[in-house]
Write a protein that holds these residues in place. Structure first.
Motif, PDB file in Angstrom:
ATOM      1  N   PRO A   1       0.849  -1.135   0.060  1.00  0.00           N
ATOM      2  CA  PRO A   1       0.090   0.158  -0.234  1.00  0.00           C
ATOM      3  C   PRO A   1       0.773   1.225   0.021  1.00  0.00           C
ATOM      4  N   ILE A   2       2.050   1.250   0.493  1.00  0.00           N
ATOM      5  CA  ILE A   2       2.924   2.387   0.803  1.00  0.00           C
ATOM      6  C   ILE A   2       3.327   2.927  -0.917  1.00  0.00           C
ATOM      7  N   ALA A   3       3.775   1.617  -1.463  1.00  0.00           N
ATOM      8  CA  ALA A   3       4.180   1.997  -2.884  1.00  0.00           C
ATOM      9  C   ALA A   3       3.229   2.374  -3.522  1.00  0.00           C
ATOM     10  N   ALA A   4       2.028   1.839  -3.657  1.00  0.00           N
ATOM     11  CA  ALA A   4       0.699   2.194  -4.408  1.00  0.00           C
ATOM     12  C   ALA A   4       0.426   3.630  -4.144  1.00  0.00           C
ATOM     13  N   ALA A   5       0.434   4.285  -2.971  1.00  0.00           N
ATOM     14  CA  ALA A   5       0.175   5.359  -2.694  1.00  0.00           C
ATOM     15  C   ALA A   5       1.048   6.552  -3.135  1.00  0.00           C
ATOM     16  N   TYR A   6       2.377   6.043  -3.036  1.00  0.00           N
ATOM     17  CA  TYR A   6       3.499   6.813  -3.266  1.00  0.00           C
ATOM     18  C   TYR A   6       3.450   7.002  -4.904  1.00  0.00           C
ATOM     19  N   ILE A   7       3.442   5.920  -5.812  1.00  0.00           N
ATOM     20  CA  ILE A   7       3.186   6.052  -7.182  1.00  0.00           C
ATOM     21  C   ILE A   7       2.006   6.965  -7.444  1.00  0.00           C
TER      22      ILE A   7
ATOM     23  N   VAL B   1       3.183  11.119 -16.553  1.00  0.00           N
ATOM     24  CA  VAL B   1       4.224  10.750 -17.294  1.00  0.00           C
ATOM     25  C   VAL B   1       3.972  10.866 -18.739  1.00  0.00           C
ATOM     26  N   VAL B   2       5.201  11.088 -19.627  1.00  0.00           N
ATOM     27  CA  VAL B   2       4.993  11.160 -21.019  1.00  0.00           C
ATOM     28  C   VAL B   2       5.825   9.852 -21.358  1.00  0.00           C
ATOM     29  N   SER B   3       5.090   9.045 -22.091  1.00  0.00           N
ATOM     30  CA  SER B   3       5.632   8.034 -22.894  1.00  0.00           C
ATOM     31  C   SER B   3       5.947   8.296 -24.288  1.00  0.00           C
ATOM     32  N   ARG B   4       6.423   7.103 -25.036  1.00  0.00           N
ATOM     33  CA  ARG B   4       7.125   7.326 -26.410  1.00  0.00           C
ATOM     34  C   ARG B   4       6.236   7.021 -27.516  1.00  0.00           C
TER      35      ARG B   4
ATOM     36  N   GLU C   1      -4.388  -6.003 -18.539  1.00  0.00           N
ATOM     37  CA  GLU C   1      -4.472  -6.242 -17.087  1.00  0.00           C
ATOM     38  C   GLU C   1      -3.198  -5.942 -16.518  1.00  0.00           C
ATOM     39  N   LEU C   2      -3.234  -4.829 -15.809  1.00  0.00           N
ATOM     40  CA  LEU C   2      -2.214  -4.264 -15.161  1.00  0.00           C
ATOM     41  C   LEU C   2      -2.092  -3.951 -13.658  1.00  0.00           C
ATOM     42  N   GLY C   3      -1.134  -3.747 -13.116  1.00  0.00           N
ATOM     43  CA  GLY C   3      -0.745  -3.837 -11.651  1.00  0.00           C
ATOM     44  C   GLY C   3      -0.966  -5.286 -11.180  1.00  0.00           C
ATOM     45  N   ASP C   4      -1.302  -5.295  -9.891  1.00  0.00           N
ATOM     46  CA  ASP C   4      -1.280  -6.786  -9.239  1.00  0.00           C
ATOM     47  C   ASP C   4      -2.371  -7.654  -9.976  1.00  0.00           C
ATOM     48  N   LYS C   5      -3.217  -7.138 -10.437  1.00  0.00           N
ATOM     49  CA  LYS C   5      -4.139  -8.011 -11.094  1.00  0.00           C
ATOM     50  C   LYS C   5      -3.673  -8.922 -12.237  1.00  0.00           C
ATOM     51  N   SER C   6      -2.576  -8.482 -12.569  1.00  0.00           N
ATOM     52  CA  SER C   6      -2.098  -9.193 -13.931  1.00  0.00           C
ATOM     53  C   SER C   6      -1.396 -10.425 -13.351  1.00  0.00           C
TER      54      SER C   6
ATOM     55  N   PRO D   1       2.317   2.676 -14.403  1.00  0.00           N
ATOM     56  CA  PRO D   1       1.376   3.383 -15.115  1.00  0.00           C
ATOM     57  C   PRO D   1       1.665   3.761 -16.340  1.00  0.00           C
ATOM     58  N   VAL D   2       3.330   4.100 -16.678  1.00  0.00           N
ATOM     59  CA  VAL D   2       3.780   4.627 -17.851  1.00  0.00           C
ATOM     60  C   VAL D   2       3.823   3.607 -18.919  1.00  0.00           C
ATOM     61  N   ASN D   3       3.682   2.348 -18.551  1.00  0.00           N
ATOM     62  CA  ASN D   3       3.729   1.317 -19.541  1.00  0.00           C
ATOM     63  C   ASN D   3       2.211   1.068 -19.860  1.00  0.00           C
ATOM     64  N   ALA D   4       1.110   1.675 -19.174  1.00  0.00           N
ATOM     65  CA  ALA D   4       0.029   1.339 -19.682  1.00  0.00           C
ATOM     66  C   ALA D   4      -0.558   2.233 -21.016  1.00  0.00           C
TER      67      ALA D   4
END
Length: 860
Positions: free
Chosen positions: A270-276, A324-327, A340-345, A374-377
């Motif tokens: 949860p700490i990592a999730a909130a920070y991101i 964030v800006v992706s390419r 399916e991203l995040g831990d659900k993947s 999320p930058v890879n989403a």
């Protein structure tokens, strides 16, 4: 499509019965040959009409007899949902007793932007979007506060049922008609609905074209009654709901199942999730002023907006400078229909158990590289406060009910029309014409790339030295390719496709005459197609040029007469046709001659490019010095014509100076990478780790590296207009990509450095160069010049004579009893003739003398 990728096991959709998680192992990593065939034949299978001006309408995709076939093996001719935006306003309803007449409420106005990204017109029946309302990542802080004193998540008004929030897009005509690249905005305009905190429920709200700001229409979220309160103040909070933060199905009539979207955040920590989450989207905004319930009953007051949409279509970072800006298309596809991203993947994508072939507990699945950040989403979020209905962050719509996408969110920066993908309206003439094929389909694991065939850019989440991704198990252990699951989904798809296609296939361009395409639709009998192919072939034998003029039939082609073949076998002509084609002026890509490269690159000099005029689709011709059109006709004028739409979706045209330097840069790449032993080796990047030199051959292919070298000189930048309308990608060292104490998902961070508009039609790529080069290039020469000197000494000196002979390798074998289109020993070797074709296994094809002449001394 390539041998190490398959459908996997016969697993089905996810199942959560009795705590068991069924893997989605029926999903293939890449689309099938059937899909590729379907794509190449769109010009005659899907066309509904062709206007005199050139506008093509194609039929929407329909379900076939097999859901698996329809879902994974056909081309999707459907609009995409570019954006779902929610506008939140302080409001009141008449169902309360706070001041005798009014109850506090929050008004939610959903606004959906649909987009036709294709170069053809599409008409689809009205469809719906069903969302998981109880997981939307928004909460509200109220004044006076709620009974609990805590912020109220938006999901508190919804039950846990799938599709608890339904949005029905309803055009009055019964269908949504979108011209090429066109957008259309839908919002609540005629009906409202209410939900109560005390009895969470489900709702379906009809949306109609356009957006009428300021009206008390939409979804009312009623608050609890607090006696004596006559005012309301609310502010929007960013809420990390973790698993299924965004969950939606796009339900188009005639399709076998909904097109799902899943986007969640790291929630095992949860700490990592909130920070991101807070690092990416910033702190919450301060509350707005209070309003009287009597005032907001008829004039709701907006205070915030939340938007969710395709990253490629919603470059909100340009405006809000958050996230964030992706390419560009290297990290985000306009057709990412399932993620399916995040831990659900880890729960549903694939399995680790060799015995049960299923994930039996939460978190036992594979955690793909790139799935946590999320930058890879392919989707992006943004949150903004609103000071009024006309705030610049509110939904923006023009008079034609169009929204704004790609480069911005309003008329000052965005596009209301953007063609970024091609469905073939004519037969493809080059392998690079296949770059518009959505090759990844419903692969839910990143990277979500688009424009794969002919391009070869490295991905930041894949290893530089490999074509197979990396993964983690539930304990966080890092695994290599030697430990892959049989249902692994993550590869360098561009590299693999180029490897398969460019060494073994070519596009002959032999096709029925265009006048017959209307009769050769998906329901036409096979014999009719064969008859049209025969007729077309006879015309080419009689001297008519093939559509791809780089190929010419040899005199022996007459013996391959379709009239002498069984009609049922003629569709297999592609297996034999190559034996009867020559390529006059074939070019060896191992050439280190700058003038030679300059000459072959300049083959389109001063050509007229057909351009489709919006909205009629009428075609005009625009002359350009060295054009690189990605589509025919181009959806917009050249990128230098001065409009934002042209800069991003028009065709690039190089100047003489750019082409001169491009030839120099290509020769540099050939010297650094060559000699190339196959075409795929020329097209693809090198598989190697970066050695710290000034050249990283693993970042892209030779032609792309040469184009990138031009970008370093502002006056030669081939995509300067497109670059000016986007933003540089977020640096790999940015804290938002690597929060303190939590590693970034990039394992090849150099590959992430670029630009947000990279890959759009206005940004020339390697495949754009290959469209014209692929039919004529080779890694060896088949025509040789041999010069000889003969000397005869005599009493008065030495007599000399010089001659020149031209030899050419031809398709026929040395043992010509084996047809040129078969294997050296024949497709079915005859055991009674053991020596038949043996010479072919050693000597191969024949070499014949084409010309001979004596040379004068001054010609030496």
């Amino acid at each position: 499509m390539y041998w190490w990728s398959d459908y996997g096991s016969s697993g089905g959709s996810t199942s959560y019965n009795a705590g068991t998680f069924g893997p989605l192992t029926c999903i293939p990593p890449i689309r099938s040959w059937n899909t590729l065939v379907d794509y190449t034949l769109q010009y005659r299978k899907a066309v509904v009409s062709r206007s005199a001006g050139g506008l093509v309408e194609m039929a929407p995709s329909q379900a076939g007899g097999s859901p698996l076939y329809s879902y994974h093996e056909t081309v999707y001719r459907q609009p995409v949902v570019a954006r779902v935006q929610f506008v939140f306003a302080q409001a009141a309803t008449d169902s309360g007793v706070l001041d005798g007449t009014h109850c506090r409420a929050l008004l939610v106005q959903p606004v959906v932007t649909v987009w036709n990204p294709y170069n053809v017109r599409l008409k689809v029946k009205n469809f719906s979007l069903t969302m998981k309302g109880n997981s939307l990542p928004v909460a509200f802080e109220l004044s006076p506060p709620s009974a609990s004193g805590l912020p109220v998540p938006m999901g508190s008004w919804f039950n846990g049922a799938w599709g608890s929030l339904g949005l029905a897009l309803q055009d009055p005509s019964g269908q949504i008609d979108l011209m090429p690249g066109e957008t259309r905005v839908f919002s609540a305009a005629t009906e409202s609905a209410q939900l109560s905190l005390t009895a969470p429920g489900s709702v379906s709200l009809p949306l109609t074209p356009g957006y009428a700001a300021g009206r008390p229409i939409g979804l009312f979220l009623n608050l609890e009654n607090l006696a004596g309160d006559t005012r309301i103040s609310a502010r929007m909070l960013k809420l990390n709901t973790g698993r299924d933060a965004i969950a939606a199905d796009i339900n188009i009539p005639g399709w076998t199942r909904g097109t799902p979207i899943r986007l969640s955040f790291r929630n095992n920590d949860p700490i990592a999730a909130a920070y991101i989450f807070s690092t990416l989207y910033g702190p919450d905004d301060p509350p707005g002023p209070e309003a009287l319930l009597a005032d907001v009953r008829t004039s709701p007051r907006p205070f915030g907006t939340f938007s969710f949409g395709l990253r490629l279509a919603n470059d909100g970072t340009v405006k809000v400078d958050r996230g964030v800006v992706s390419r560009g298309t290297l990290q985000s596809s306009p057709f990412s229909g399932y993620t399916e991203l995040g831990d659900k993947s880890r729960e549903v994508l694939t399995d680790l158990s060799p015995l049960t072939n299923q994930v039996t507990a939460l978190g036992e699945g594979i955690q793909y590289q790139g799935a946590l950040h999320p930058v890879n989403a392919p989707f992006d979020l943004y949150y903004r406060p609103l000071s009024g209905w006309m705030d610049s962050y509110a939904p923006q719509v023009d008079g034609g009910q169009h929204g704004y996408i790609v480069s911005g969110l309003d008329a000052s920066s965005g596009l209301s029309r953007a063609v970024v993908a091609e469905l073939p309206t004519v037969p493809p003439q080059s392998l690079a014409d296949l770059q518009g094929w959505d090759a990844r389909g419903f692969n839910p694991a990143p990277p979500f790339q688009y424009g794969l065939v002919g391009n070869s850019d490295a991905s930041p989440i894949l290893p530089a030295e490999d074509v197979v991704g990396r993964w983690f198990d539930n304990a966080g252990n890092y695994h290599l390719r030697t430990e892959l699951s049989a249902t692994f989904l993550q590869h360098d798809d561009a590299f693999c496709l180029n490897h398969v296609l460019f060494d073994d296939w070519f596009v002959s361009s032999l096709a029925p005459d265009q006048s017959a395409w209307g009769r050769l639709n998906a329901s036409a009998a096979g014999s009719q197609t064969v008859a049209e192919l025969k007729l077309a072939y006879q015309k080419h034998l009689a001297g008519k040029a093939l559509p791809n003029a780089c190929y010419q039939l040899v005199p022996e082609a007459a013996q391959f007469s379709p009239d002498s073949l069984d009609a049922a076998k003629f569709p297999d002509a592609y297996l034999r046709f190559g034996a009867y084609l020559t390529v006059p002026g074939q070019f060896n890509v191992n050439s280190c001659s700058v003038p030679a490269w300059r000459a072959v690159l300049g083959h389109l000099r001063d050509q007229q490019v057909p351009v489709a005029k919006a909205p009629s689709g009428d075609v005009t011709l625009e002359k350009a010095r060295h054009p690189l059109p990605r589509m025919t006709p181009s959806p917009e004028a050249s990128t230098g014509s001065g409009t934002p739409t042209a800069a991003l979706t028009g065709f690039a045209a190089l100047t003489d100076a750019q082409l001169d330097q491009l030839a120099v840069e290509i020769v540099k790449q050939v010297r650094a990478r060559g000699p190339f032993l196959s075409l795929s080796e020329f097209v693809n990047r090198r598989l190697r780790l970066y050695d710290g030199t000034d050249k990283d051959l693993a970042l892209n292919g030779a032609l792309q590296a040469a184009l990138k070298a031009l970008e370093q000189t502002p006056s030669l930048h081939p995509a300067a207009p497109a670059a000016a309308l986007g933003k540089p990608t977020t640096p790999p060292t940015d804290a938002r990509l690597s929060p303190a104490g939590y590693p970034s998902d990039y394992i090849n961070p150099r590959a992430s450095v670029g630009h947000s508009t990279h890959g759009l039609p206005g940004w020339p790529r390697q495949a754009d160069l290959l469209r014209g080069l692929a039919p004529i290039i080779s890694v060896r020469d088949d025509t040789f010049i041999v010069r000889c000197l003969g000397e005869s000494p005599h009493g008065e000196g030495t007599a000399r004579a010089w001659c020149e002979a031209v030899y050419q390798r031809v398709p026929e074998y040395v043992d010509n009893r084996i047809p040129a289109y078969e294997a050296p020993l024949g497709n079915k070797p005859d055991p009674t003739k053991p020596t038949l074709g043996l010479a072919n296994t050693v000597l191969g094809r024949r070499v014949k003398l084409v010309s001979f002449r004596w040379l004068r001394f001054d010609e030496i």
